[in-house]
Each structure stands twice: as structure tokens, then as C-alpha cells.
Design a protein around this motif. Structure first.
Motif, short mmCIF file in Angstrom:
data_model
loop_
_atom_site.label_atom_id
_atom_site.label_comp_id
_atom_site.label_asym_id
_atom_site.label_seq_id
_atom_site.Cartn_x
_atom_site.Cartn_y
_atom_site.Cartn_z
N ASN A 10 -36.55 -58.21 -51.43
CA ASN A 10 -35.61 -57.45 -52.31
C ASN A 10 -35.58 -55.86 -52.04
O ASN A 10 -35.35 -55.30 -53.17
N SER A 12 -34.58 -52.35 -51.65
CA SER A 12 -33.26 -51.27 -51.68
C SER A 12 -34.12 -50.01 -51.84
O SER A 12 -35.03 -49.58 -52.01
N TYR A 13 -33.28 -49.07 -50.92
CA TYR A 13 -33.56 -47.49 -50.83
C TYR A 13 -32.39 -46.83 -50.90
O TYR A 13 -31.37 -46.81 -50.37
N SER A 14 -32.45 -45.75 -51.70
CA SER A 14 -31.42 -44.82 -51.76
C SER A 14 -31.91 -43.30 -51.59
O SER A 14 -33.34 -43.01 -51.93
N PRO A 20 -26.96 -44.73 -51.54
CA PRO A 20 -27.74 -45.71 -50.85
C PRO A 20 -27.89 -45.81 -49.45
O PRO A 20 -26.95 -45.48 -48.62
N LEU A 22 -30.23 -48.68 -47.99
CA LEU A 22 -30.35 -49.99 -47.74
C LEU A 22 -30.47 -50.69 -48.85
O LEU A 22 -30.71 -50.30 -49.84
N ASN A 23 -30.01 -51.77 -48.81
CA ASN A 23 -29.44 -52.83 -50.02
C ASN A 23 -29.86 -54.20 -50.14
O ASN A 23 -29.43 -55.02 -49.22
N ASN A 24 -30.67 -54.55 -50.89
CA ASN A 24 -31.38 -55.89 -51.09
C ASN A 24 -31.72 -56.61 -49.76
O ASN A 24 -31.17 -57.38 -49.20
N PRO A 58 -39.77 -47.82 -51.21
CA PRO A 58 -38.62 -48.42 -51.47
C PRO A 58 -38.42 -48.02 -53.09
O PRO A 58 -39.15 -47.54 -53.64
N GLU A 60 -36.25 -49.81 -54.88
CA GLU A 60 -36.47 -51.18 -55.27
C GLU A 60 -37.38 -52.24 -54.47
O GLU A 60 -37.01 -52.14 -53.42
N HIS A 222 -25.11 -51.64 -45.83
CA HIS A 222 -26.49 -51.64 -46.10
C HIS A 222 -27.35 -52.81 -46.25
O HIS A 222 -28.38 -52.82 -46.79
N THR A 223 -26.70 -53.86 -46.03
CA THR A 223 -27.30 -55.41 -46.18
C THR A 223 -27.31 -55.88 -44.82
O THR A 223 -26.90 -55.57 -43.94
#
Lengths: 277, 615
Positions: A10, A12-14, A20, A22-24, A58, A60, A222-223
Motif C-alpha cells: 500500500n 504512496s509517495y508525494s 503525488p 506513486l499511489n497505492n 514512503p 504511506e 501513478h498506480t
């Protein structure tokens, strides 16, 4: 069950400022795999490699490496940091960032010496790394006297020299002439055959076919939009088009103008048969 | 403002080095605390940036171009102590690797340009912009004022050091041994150019770059809120600096009130030629300005006036000689030894910059090739070379005998010969700029040095024997020191120099910063060169000076931001390969018996020369 080299959960990176990158993201990489990360510019490939190398962390989610959580705090432990850094090596996309030492020789020695390899052993490994990439003659050169291709080879040698078991490569064939590309691909194939793990980002679908056993496609959101065997995806033109990996355009073959996607070696062969040339 | 060896006595060099040392210690400790593990990449990249931008010629109104130092800019974006280390590194590379500025004079050059310049400039910046937000125009005004005053403070210190030389160091007959001009000449000669040209330019560049950094929302100016307590601390620093400024003046003016130096004192300061010319001048001024009572102007004012005129004459002479030389022999002009304010070039400032940058790149490659040639010096251990050459340069500084200075020069030529360095190439490189410049500088001292007249020109001017001696001394000393320095650079790969610096107990952190700076200088030279080429390829008509200045400001701001981004990337690349704050050095030096013999030989020669001189 074997422990994965990387287990990403899971994530995510901003960037600073909340943009953003990377997402999930969820993925698991096992030992001996050769993974191609593909995706259009700005889809987050480089960022994912940096996260996997424990250089950024990350926003998240989490990353485990060899069963241990890869966090900023964990890497502050000198013993763990040394173990992880010795095991995982990252070759940056921009060789000028990676080559910061006064000479090629010092560059190739930097990793092993920082990681506490004894001097004589470090020198032996550095010599070997230079030989492996066929650049022993560059040993005493300062980086500003290297060509683009030579810089790339030195930056790979500077990582190989501390014998990592996992290699992260950011656009490894960028800017290399066809011959050097061939040499590098041969080297990487044998390196993976020795039981090492390879994760590389690339824009070149040819490279994916030649080198990887698995492809991960990052989309514009970004997924991860695809994860599987290269042959399953590379033949799917609609999918490639949708993820901006190929571009539909018109061009000329002899007197014949036609319209098709840009990753098209097979199609051309078919075209040529069809047109009876 | 780079003082070459030979202008200052070794004693002054020592004092200045000692004066700089505590600042380095403070700066070093602070930087290590604030930047911690990022010290090497951040300072390395920003120092490389400064080095390269120091080479940029900016078009000035009136068609000439000049280059800025950029040290105050560094102090504003990185912090004053970071700038102290950063500029010291740049000056070290200029002295050691490019032969710009003396080796022994390194301490003095650092004191002026790496300590006074950023600290004074930063102080003014803080004063003007105190309490303002990061996007406030007051920050830009502060940057301009800081740039202007910072460089002038540095110039003032330079002129003090030079001006003190004839007062403190002369033979028993009063022949100046080093820089020949007293305070009353040196001060205006140096300050006029800085107050009128270099200062405004430095201010303009600093202000413009800060402005564009603000516009692009760079973190370089967004961070760094100015706390109230900090302002007070900076006032304390300013007070100390003012005291330091006043001290040498007080020393000179001891016993007399300001501005009322009598003839005797001025003579003692090394100025003796003006009265006749001054009388004429007063007569000449009398007509256009009758109401100002000029005939009654005090001696001091008169002397300062005449010094201005003298300085102007020297500047014109240097300009003419520089123009003639550049016109004749474009290729052999060493890149780092440039005319500070050079003349209008036919093809405009872009071509000039492109030429400068490519020449620097070429000379870097050439030095790299040559230093690997297998001659005598190339085969010696670099530590031995460093020690030997520094001994020789000190000897050149201490000698008071022209014949012995000649002997030392012969030794340098012989060393070049046995090291397979073409003598012609060597002479051109050594003699071309700095000694010539020195000769021009020395010409007025032929007349100004009090002594027995040996040759009369007109009614009022006469060349004195002491004047000739003093001029020849300066020229010989500068040539000797420079040829020794150049020889060391030519015969030693710079990585070997780095290793020997580390061996001589220079903190490995500093050596790493120097190494990284040098490495990225070449990358930035390439980038900058491409930038100018791209600009030229898109240039159909000539842009106005104003448009070019604006473009340069934007480009420098962009480059500064890029340096910041890149230093972070390099830090990550280092981290990735196991860097944890201390770079493990690759030391592979081994001195043999032959090296030790050579060092002993150098020491013996130095001792013999000095013994012959002083027995």
C-alpha cells in the motif's frame, strides 16, 4: 515459503508540496527475478527505485526488504545500513550524479571502502568490476574526460564493485550506442543467471523482451496498471497505446505510407510479407 | 583582487594566514553542524558553481564587460560560514590548480575574499533586509547593498595589505622589497575601480539573481527567516569588523589627525613624486573652479587626488598592454589569468564567454595529459613536490639579492627541462600575464621611490636608482614564485595533489570538498558553454546589454537552483553506496629513498641560497 527480496504494501509517495509520485503500490519481488519497470515520463519509475534503495521513504504504506522493514529509522542502525547497502545497489539515471570522485579508480573503490571491505579485497573487486565492463584502461581518468557511454559503464562498475545481490538500474541503456548496449545486456543476462535479482526501469520495449522475466507497468495515475509476463503485454497494442508506451504515427516505407504503432518490428515483417516486397 | 606571490612579504602572508585560521575553525565547526552529512556535496556543488560564474563576463553599460565574484550571493543562499568555506575552496583551486593568486598569499587572499567579503556582505544584507519576508523587495535591495559593500570591504583590506608593504619592508636605503606603493596610492588605486565598477556590478549580479530566485519560488531564498536576536548578533560582528578596519588606519595615522598627514609621513609611506605635478594641477583646477579655494587644499587631499590620477594612468596602461597582447596571441592566453575589466570585444559578450569557458576546459585536459608525462618531476612523490616547491617559493619571498633570484629561476627552468615540459610553452605560460602586469604596475614606482636620481625625464620627473631596484625586485620575485607554482601544477596530476594535501593533515572533509568541487567545475563549464552556445545559435540580432544582463541573471539563478538539486542527488548517490558521513580515502602514496633525497636536496638548496643572501 521463501522471503521476498522486496515486499511493498500500500505504498504512496508525494513530493514536498504534495505532488503525488506513486499511489497505492503493492508488489513482491523474489530472488532471481528480472523485473522491468515501464511507464511514461513522470509515472514514478525513478521514485520507486529510490524508495526500494532506501534513499527516500514512503509517505504511506511500507516496504520490507528480506523480511526487515526498510525505514529511515532502521537505516540509522549502522550494522543494518551496511548490510542493506552492501546487498542492494542502485545505478542512477544521470551518470554525472553518480560519478562524484576525482578518478574512475576512486569511483569504483568508493562503494567497497565505504562499506568496510578491507583495502586489498576492495582493490581486487574494483579491478574485477572494471574488467567485467571492459573499461580497465579508463582507471586513471577523471570523469570529465569520459564519453557518455563510458560514464554509464563506470557508474555500473562503481556499483558492481561492492558485489550487491540486488541491482536497481534506472534507464540503464539510455544514451548507449548499439554495441555498448549489447555488451551491457549480455552482462546483465549472465548476472541474473547467477541467481541475482534485477529491477530496472526503461522506456525501451526491446530491452524488456530481451532481459526481463516480468514487467510492471506504471500508469499516468501513478498506480500499477499491469504486472505479469512481458509476452502477455507487449503483444497488446491497445494496452501499450493507452499507457503511452507507444505512439501511433504515420511514416514512410519506400513509396508506401502507413499508419501504425511505434513498437512494430513484427508488424513490419508482416507488412513486408503482405505487400510482397 | 587575487594577490600573486611576490607582492606581499612572507611575514605578511604568515600573519594573514594566522588571521584567517580562527575564521576557518569557526566556519568549519558550524558548517559541519548545519549541513552534517551533506557538507561535501552541498559545498562542493556550490563552490563549483561560484568558480564557473566567476568566469562569466557580464556586459556593462558602455560596451565593456566584467566579471563578478559571487561570494556574497553564496553567503545569502547558503549562509555566511558556508560561504567562507566555499570561497576558500574556490581560491585554493584557483591558486593550486589554475595558478591564479599566490600559494603563499593564499591566507591573505582568503582573508580578503573568503572572509571579509562574505561576512561584510552578509552583514549588510541582514541589516537592510532584517524583518522582511522571503519575497520582499527589501531582500533584493539587501542583496544589492551587500554585494556592493562586501566587495568594497574586501578591496579595502587588499589595499591595506599592499599599502603596508613599503612601509614595513624595505632595504636600509629605503628600497621597497615587495609591493612598492604606500597606503596613499594603493588605497585609491584599488578602491576607485571597486567603488565605481566592480562594486555596482557585484551588487547588480547579487540583486538580480536573488530577484529571479524569488520569482521562481526557489527554496534557496524561501528558507532562512531572520530572527530578531540574530540581527543583534550581526551588529556585534559589524562593530568588530569596523574596529578591524580602523586598526591599520590608526596605525598609520598615529600621532596625527585624520587627513592631515604631513609631507614627511607621506614620504615615509612611499610617495615622493607629486609636488611638482600637483602644483600644476592646482593651477589647472583654479580656472574652472575658482570659488572652491583649491589652491589651499591640504597636502593630504592633494596626494589622494594625485593618487587617483596615478591609478587612472596605470589602469590605462594595463588596458593598452592587455589589448595589444590579446590581439597578438589569443591562443596562449592562460584562461585563469584574465584581465579583470577587459575591453570591448568585436563579437560581443557571448563569444567572449564561450572562448573563456572552452579555454578553461582545454587547459584542464592539457594539464591532465602533461602531468602524466614521464619526466623527472612527474616521477616524484607528490608530497615531496609540494614540500619542495613551497620551500622554494618561501625562499623566493625572503631573498634580497637579485642574482640569487636569477639562480632560482634557472633552477625552475632546469626542472621544467628535465620534466619534458617545453621551455617555450613554460615561459609563455609563466611570463605572459602576471609578470607583465607586474611590470606595468611597477613602472610608476621607478619615479615615486625616493632615492638618487639617475635619469631625468622633463623637468620634474626622474628615475631613481632605488626605484629601479624596487621594480626589478618585484618583477623577479613575482616571476620566480609564479614559475615555481606553475611547474608544480604542470607536473602533478591534481588527484595526487589532493592526496598529498590530505597527508599534510588538511581535514579529509576539506579535501573531499575540494575534490568534488574540482570534478563538478568541469561539468558546469560544459553546461555553461552549451548555454552560451545555445544562446548564440538563437541570436540573430545583437541583444542589448540590458537584455543580456537580464538573461545572465536568470541563467545564474537557474544554475544555482540546479546546483542545489544536483547536490541532493549526489548526496543520495553517495548514500546508496554506503556513505555515512566520512569518506574513506584511497591513499596509495609511497615515498622511496629517491623522493627523500630530492626533498633533502631542495631543502639544502633553499638553505644555501638563504645563507648566501643573509650571511
Amino acid at each position: 515459503m521463501k522471503t521476498p527480496i522486496f515486499e511493498v504494501k500500500n505504498l504512496s509517495y508525494s513530493y514536498a508540496g504534495g505532488i503525488p509520485a506513486l499511489n497505492n503500490i503493492n508488489l513482491r519481488v523474489m530472488r532471481g527475478e528480472s523485473v522491468a519497470l515501464v511507464g511514461a515520463n513522470g509515472s514514478g519509475k525513478s521514485t520507486l527505485l529510490r524508495l526500494l534503495d532506501g534513499l527516500v521513504f514512503p509517505s504511506e504504506g511500507e516496504i520490507d526488504s528480506a523480511g526487515m522493514p526498510l525505514t529511515e529509522k532502521a537505516l540509522q542502525n549502522a550494522a543494518y545500513s551496511r548490510e542493506f547497502r552492501s546487498r542492494v545497489g542502485l545505478v542512477f539515471q544521470d551518470a554525472d550524479v553518480q560519478l562524484f570522485s576525482p578518478t574512475v579508480w576512486e569511483e569504483v573503490l568508493f562503494g567497497p571502502l565505504q562499506l568496510g571491505v578491507p583495502r586489498s579485497e576492495a582493490a581486487y573487486r574494483a579491478t574485477e568490476a572494471l574488467e567485467l565492463l571492459g573499461i580497465s584502461h579508463l582507471k586513471d581518468r577523471p570523469p570529465f574526460r569520459l564519453s557518455g557511454g563510458e560514464k554509464k559503464k563506470v557508474s555500473i562498475a562503481s556499483v558492481i564493485s561492492f558485489s550487491p545481490r540486488v541491482l536497481l538500474l534506472d534507464e540503464p541503456t539510455n544514451g548507449l550506442d548499439p554495441h555498448s548496449q549489447g555488451v551491457l545486456i549480455d552482462f546483465l543476462i549472465s548476472w541474473v543467471a547467477d541467481g541475482n535479482t534485477l529491477i530496472f526501469s526503461t522506456q525501451e520495449l526491446d530491452l524488456v523482451e530481451e532481459l526481463s522475466s516480468r514487467i510492471i507497468v506504471l500508469g499516468m495515475e501513478h498506480t500499477i496498471v499491469a504486472d505479469g509476463r512481458p509476452e502477455d503485454f507487449l503483444s497488446n497494442a491497445d494496452f501499450l497505446l493507452k499507457t503511452n508506451l507507444i505512439h501511433e504515427h504515420a511514416h514512410r516505407h519506400k513509396s508506401l505510407v502507413h499508419r501504425h504503432q511505434h513498437a512494430h518490428e513484427h508488424q513490419h515483417a508482416a507488412d513486408e510479407q503482405g505487400h510482397g516486397i | 583582487m587575487h594577490i600573486p606571490d611576490g607582492y606581499l612579504s612572507p611575514v605578511t602572508d604568515g600573519v594573514m594566514l594566522a588571521a584567517a585560521a580562527p575564521f576557518w575553525v569557526i566556519a568549519f565547526n558550524r558548517v559541519r553542524r548545519t549541513l552534517s552529512r551533506r557538507t561535501v556535496p552541498v559545498l562542493g556543488l556550490f563552490a563549483a558553481f561560484s568558480f564557473v560564474t566567476m568566469m562569466f563576463n557580464v556586459p556593462l553599460p558602455g560596451g565593456t564587460t566584467a566579471h563578478a565574484v559571487g561570494g556574497i550571493l553564496l553567503a545569502i543562499v547558503l549562509g555566511p560560514w558556508e560561504a567562507v568555506i566555499g570561497i576558500s575552496v574556490v581560491l585554493g583551486i584557483q591558486a593550486l590548480f589554475f595558478g591564479d593568486g599566490g600559494v603563499l598569499a593564499y591566507g591573505a587572499n582568503c582573508f580578503n575574499m573568503a572572509i571579509v567579503l562574505p561576512l561584510a556582505g552578509y552583514f549588510v544584507y541582514k541589516l537592510v533586509s532584517a524583518g522582511s519576508g522571503p519575497m520582499s523587495p527589501r531582500r533584493v535591495a539587501g542583496a544589492f547593498a551587500g554585494g556592493y559593500l562586501g566587495i568594497n570591504a574586501a578591496a579595502m583590506f587588499t589595499s591595506f595589505e599592499l599599502g603596508l608593504q613599503p612601509l614595513l619592508f624595505h632595504t636600509s636605503q629605503g628600497v621597497p622589497l615587495y609591493a612598492p606603493y604606500g597606503m596613499a596610492t594603493a588605497l585609491p588605486a584599488i578602491m576607485v575601480g571597486h567603488l565605481l565598477v566592480a562594486g555596482p556590478l557585484e551588487g547588480l549580479v547579487t540583486g538580480t539573481v536573488v530577484f529571479y530566485l524569488q520569482r521562481s519560488g526557489s527554496t534557496l531564498v524561501r528558507s532562512g527567516e531572520i530572527a530578531k536576536g540574530e540581527g543583534r548578533r550581526w551588529i556585534l560582528w559589524g562593530g568588530l569588523a569596523a574596529l578591524a578596519l580602523a586598526a591599520p588606519l590608526g596605525l598609520l595615522a598615529s600621532g596625527t589627525a585624520w587627513g592631515e598627514w604631513g609631507n614627511q609621513q607621506l614620504k615615509a609611506l612611499g610617495l615622493g613624486f607629486v609636488p611638482a605635478g600637483l602644483q600644476k594641477l592646482q593651477g589647472w583646477w583654479h580656472a574652472p573652479l575658482p570659488g572652491y579655494g583649491l589652491p589651499r587644499i591640504g597636502a593630504a587631499t592633494g596626494y589622494v587626488l594625485s593618487a587617483f590620477i596615478g591609478a587612472g594612468a596605470v589602469a590605462v596602461a594595463v588596458w593598452l598592454v592587455g589589448k595589444a597582447m590579446v590581439g597578438k596571441d589569443k591562443t596562449s592566453h592562460p584562461p585563469s589569468q584574465k584581465v579583470e575589466y577587459s575591453s570591448r570585444s568585436k563579437e560581443g559578450f557571448l563569444s567572449k564567454n564561450i572562448e573563456l569557458l572552452s579555454r578553461a576546459l582545454e587547459s584542464g585536459m592539457m594539464a591532465d595529459d602533461r602531468s602524466h608525462d614521464g619526466g623527472f618531476l612527474q616521477s616524484l612523490d607528490p608530497r615531496v613536490k609540494v614540500a619542495g616547491f613551497i620551500l622554494f617559493i618561501i625562499a623566493a619571498g625572503l631573498m634580497r639579492n637579485l642574482a640569487l633570484l636569477g639562480v632560482l629561476f634557472t633552477v625552475a627552468l632546469w626542472l621544467a627541462y628535465v620534466s619534458r615540459i617545453s621551455i617555450l610553452f613554460f615561459l609563455r605560460r609563466v611570463l605572459f600575464f602576471i609578470p607583465l602586469f607586474t611590470a606595468v604596475i611597477a613602472i610608476p614606482s621607478l619615479f615615486t621611490t625616493p632615492g638618487i636620481p639617475i635619469w631625468h625625464i622633463g623637468q620634474h620627473l626622474s628615475v631613481t636608482s632605488a626605484g629601479v631596484q624596487s621594480a626589478v625586485f618585484l618583477f623577479a620575485r613575482v616571476t620566480d614564485s609564479l614559475s615555481l607554482g606553475v611547474l608544480l601544477i604542470m607536473a602533478t596530476p591534481w588527484t595526487d595533489l589532493l592526496v598529498s594535501l590530505r597527508w599534510y593533515r588538511l581535514p579529509s572533509l576539506v579535501v573531499s570538498v575540494v575534490g568534488m568541487t574540482y570534478r563538478y567545475i568541469f561539468l558546469f563549464l560544459h553546461t555553461a558553454n552549451n548555454m552560451f552556445l545555445a544562446r548564440r545559435s538563437r541570436t540573430i540580432e545583437r541583444f542589448s546589454g540590458e537584455a543580456n544582463r537580464r538573461w545572465m541573471g536568470q541563467a545564474m539563478a537557474a544554475a544555482l537552483t540546479k546546483s542545489q538539486v544536483m547536490s541532493e542527488e549526489i548526496y543520495l548517490a553517495m548514500l546508496s553506496r554506503g556513505y555515512s558521513g566520512e569518506i574513506v580515502a584511497v591513499d596509495e602514496l609511497r615515498a622511496g629513498r629517491r623522493d627523500i633525497l630530492c626533498l633533502a636536496g631542495a631543502a639544502a638548496l633553499t638553505a644555501i641560497i638563504l645563507w648566501v643572501n643573509y650571511r
